[in-house]
Design a protein around this motif. Structure first.
Motif, short mmCIF file in Angstrom:
data_model
loop_
_atom_site.label_atom_id
_atom_site.label_comp_id
_atom_site.label_asym_id
_atom_site.label_seq_id
_atom_site.Cartn_x
_atom_site.Cartn_y
_atom_site.Cartn_z
N VAL A 126 30.13 33.45 12.62
CA VAL A 126 30.08 32.03 12.25
C VAL A 126 30.52 31.85 10.80
O VAL A 126 30.45 32.77 9.99
CB VAL A 126 28.65 31.44 12.41
N TRP A 127 30.97 30.63 10.49
CA TRP A 127 31.28 30.28 9.11
C TRP A 127 30.02 29.75 8.46
O TRP A 127 29.24 29.07 9.13
CB TRP A 127 32.34 29.15 9.06
N GLY A 128 29.85 29.99 7.18
CA GLY A 128 28.72 29.36 6.49
C GLY A 128 28.14 30.24 5.41
O GLY A 128 28.77 31.16 4.91
N GLU A 129 26.90 29.88 5.08
CA GLU A 129 26.20 30.64 4.03
C GLU A 129 25.34 31.69 4.74
O GLU A 129 24.52 31.34 5.60
CB GLU A 129 25.32 29.68 3.24
N PRO A 130 25.52 32.97 4.39
CA PRO A 130 24.85 34.02 5.15
C PRO A 130 23.35 33.80 5.36
O PRO A 130 22.88 33.81 6.49
CB PRO A 130 25.15 35.28 4.33
N LYS A 131 22.61 33.57 4.29
CA LYS A 131 21.14 33.48 4.48
C LYS A 131 20.78 32.36 5.45
O LYS A 131 19.94 32.51 6.33
CB LYS A 131 20.42 33.31 3.14
N GLY A 136 19.50 42.79 -2.81
CA GLY A 136 20.65 41.88 -2.90
C GLY A 136 20.19 40.45 -2.69
O GLY A 136 19.07 40.20 -2.21
N SER A 137 21.03 39.49 -3.01
CA SER A 137 20.58 38.10 -2.94
C SER A 137 20.40 37.63 -1.50
O SER A 137 19.47 36.88 -1.20
CB SER A 137 21.54 37.18 -3.69
N THR A 138 21.25 38.07 -0.59
CA THR A 138 21.08 37.65 0.81
C THR A 138 19.79 38.26 1.35
O THR A 138 18.97 37.57 1.98
CB THR A 138 22.27 38.12 1.68
N ALA A 139 19.63 39.56 1.10
CA ALA A 139 18.42 40.25 1.58
C ALA A 139 17.17 39.55 1.04
O ALA A 139 16.22 39.28 1.78
CB ALA A 139 18.46 41.71 1.13
N ASN A 140 17.20 39.24 -0.22
CA ASN A 140 16.06 38.60 -0.87
C ASN A 140 15.76 37.23 -0.25
O ASN A 140 14.60 36.92 0.07
CB ASN A 140 16.40 38.44 -2.36
N ASP A 141 16.79 36.44 -0.04
CA ASP A 141 16.60 35.09 0.51
C ASP A 141 16.12 35.15 1.95
O ASP A 141 15.27 34.35 2.37
CB ASP A 141 17.90 34.28 0.42
N VAL A 142 16.67 36.08 2.72
CA VAL A 142 16.24 36.19 4.12
C VAL A 142 14.76 36.58 4.16
O VAL A 142 13.96 36.00 4.90
CB VAL A 142 17.12 37.20 4.91
N LEU A 143 14.41 37.53 3.32
CA LEU A 143 13.02 37.99 3.24
C LEU A 143 12.09 36.83 2.87
O LEU A 143 11.00 36.68 3.41
CB LEU A 143 12.96 39.08 2.17
N TYR A 144 12.56 36.00 1.98
CA TYR A 144 11.74 34.90 1.47
C TYR A 144 11.59 33.76 2.47
O TYR A 144 10.52 33.22 2.67
CB TYR A 144 12.36 34.39 0.16
N TYR A 145 12.71 33.41 3.11
CA TYR A 145 12.69 32.18 3.93
C TYR A 145 12.49 32.39 5.44
O TYR A 145 12.14 31.45 6.15
CB TYR A 145 13.98 31.38 3.74
#
Ligand code: AMP
Length: 147
Positions: free
Chosen positions: A90-95, A125-134
């Motif tokens: 898909v297109w978009g923002e990874p997190k 990493g920032s994606t990993a961090n955001d996924v973990l957070y949200y």
């Protein structure tokens, strides 16, 4: 406590995807869980030219980029024997896309690499961090080292 039933693997096509993918396969087999895979297209090729950096927006290059990315996803997903219905490009923002798909498909474990294409500068990493957070479900960040 129930076992994981649906696992989502997020791949960014970095060199360490293979290691993260093997962990995902192992866990899916151990829990007899459904395995899904996602890659989010978030990069636009910006070739350098004598006139500076140009964003390639013509139809042909977008098409060939898409085909290349589809093939990369197909290769990893085939190796992991993931059902074609459970593959997402898909297109978009990874997190955002990773979290949204996990919620839609009632995924109970998301697997990411601790770092991806964006490097090892931080602890996560920032994606990993955001996924973990949200994310609303469990998240496994597979520890990746430089070597
Ligand atoms: P980062 O936090 O961006 O360094 O990446 C860490 C991990 O997040 C990667 O190993 C992937 O598991 C996931 N990830 C990052 N970017 C993407 C992407 N575009 N599509 C899918 N997963 C991604």
């Amino acid at each position: 406590m129930s076992a994981y039933q649906s696992i989502l693997l997020a791949v960014d096509f970095s060199t360490q995807d293979d290691y993260v993918a093997k962990r995902a396969k192992y866990l899916a087999e151990t829990f007899n869980a459904e395995l899904r895979i996602i890659h989010v297209l978030d990069n636009i090729p910006m070739p350098d030219t004598p006139y500076g950096t140009v964003i390639a927006l013509d139809g042909n290059s977008s098409y060939s980029l898409l085909e290349t990315e589809k093939n990369k996803l197909r290769k990893i997903a085939d190796q992991l024997e993931i059902d074609p219905m459970r593959r997402r490009l898909v297109w978009g923002e990874p997190k955002q896309e990773i979290i949204q798909l996990a919620a839609q498909e009632k995924v109970d474990l998301i697997i990411v690499g601790s770092h991806g294409r964006h490097g090892l500068a931080m602890l996560l990493g920032s994606t990993a961090n955001d996924v973990l957070y949200y994310a609303k479900c469990d998240v496994l960040a597979v520890r990746l080292q430089e070597n």
